[in-house]
Design an enzyme around this catalytic site. Structure first.
Site, short mmCIF file in Angstrom:
data_model
loop_
_atom_site.label_atom_id
_atom_site.label_comp_id
_atom_site.label_asym_id
_atom_site.label_seq_id
_atom_site.Cartn_x
_atom_site.Cartn_y
_atom_site.Cartn_z
N ASP A 104 2.41 -5.79 -12.66
CA ASP A 104 2.62 -4.46 -12.07
C ASP A 104 4.08 -4.27 -11.70
O ASP A 104 4.80 -5.24 -11.48
CB ASP A 104 1.83 -4.32 -10.76
CG ASP A 104 0.37 -4.58 -10.93
OD1 ASP A 104 -0.14 -4.39 -12.05
OD2 ASP A 104 -0.26 -4.98 -9.93
N1 URA Z 1 -2.85 -8.93 -10.62
C1 URA Z 1 -2.31 -7.85 -10.04
O1 URA Z 1 -2.94 -7.23 -9.19
N2 URA Z 1 -1.07 -7.49 -10.39
C2 URA Z 1 -0.34 -8.13 -11.29
O2 URA Z 1 0.78 -7.74 -11.58
C3 URA Z 1 -0.91 -9.26 -11.90
C4 URA Z 1 -2.17 -9.65 -11.55
#
Ligand code: URA
Length: 234
Positions: A104
């Site tokens: 993310d």
């Molecule tokens: N899980 C998440 O919530 N975000 C990420 O970036 C990777 C795994």
């Protein structure tokens, strides 16, 4: 037919700029004849292209590891945000590595890139059981019931079921989480479903590979054995 410089850059020989100089210097031959211009059209299926007398093989595989900072989206192109591609040094761009999975925008940590589609698929497929470990800071404190819920397979708030995962509480508001799949916002949603919204998230390892002391925002090349352990042959 393909331009000579394009063929050579895709084969991982050098960047287009360097190739221009190499061709000018007479270091490249096509079917035994010295090539004169980078624009020369060659038949990529039949031409014998040599650099310094050595036959050029298929594109070299590259695997890169980035210590992703927050604020970058995992995408090859985005109209608004900075993308992780901007952090790939020029020397690798012509090899066309793309992100393996995603982090993310606000998540930091280990993000792999490769130009080998089969390798990417293998790293991402849940049945390959490549465990990804995350360090999370969150509200509340994880307890034994949460550990058991992760091990059984978390039921997310939207009704989606996760594969069994590992939760390792590290004291108030801190946990390590290991998952072997990559659903959208997975770790954030898993912890939120147990009443522990995440405030900070960093991926610290993937398979055998961990971030080590790679500085934030930096990239390094990874050897295949680093992913799978020394004994496994790709
Ligand atoms: N899980 C998440 O919530 N975000 C990420 O970036 C990777 C795994």
């Amino acid at each position: 037919m393909q331009r000579l410089d394009k063929l050579l850059s895709e084969a991982g020989v050098a960047s287009r700029k360097d190739l221009k100089a190499m061709i000018k210097a007479g270091r490249v031959t096509v079917d035994g004849q010295t090539a004169r211009t980078p624009e020369m059209k060659v038949d990529e299926t039949t031409a014998r292209v040599c650099v310094d007398g050595r036959l050029v093989g298929r594109q070299r595989t590259v695997i890169l590891m980035l210590h992703k900072p927050a604020g970058y989206v995992t995408s090859t192109d985005d109209p608004r945000d900075q993308t992780v591609m901007e952090l790939i040094p020029d020397q690798y761009r012509y090899l066309k590595p793309v992100p393996v999975g995603r982090l993310d925008k606000e998540t930091e940590g280990l993000l792999l890139f490769t130009n080998d589609g089969q390798l990417a698929h293998r790293l991402l497929a849940p049945r390959s059981r490549v465990w990804k470990r995350y360090y999370a800071e969150h509200e509340g404190q994880a307890g034994q019931e949460d550990v058991e819920a992760f091990a059984a397979g978390i039921l997310l708030r939207d009704g989606e079921r996760c594969l069994p995962a590992r939760l390792m509480p590290q004291g108030p508001g801190r946990s390590l989480v290991e998952v072997c799949e990559g659903k959208y916002h997975q770790v954030r949603r898993m912890l939120a479903s147990r009443g522990m919204p995440v405030t900070y998230l960093r991926r610290v390892s993937e398979g055998h590979l961990d971030l080590g002391d790679l500085p934030l925002g930096q990239v390094r090349e990874v050897e295949p054995w680093e992913l799978w352990g020394e004994t496994e042959i790709l």
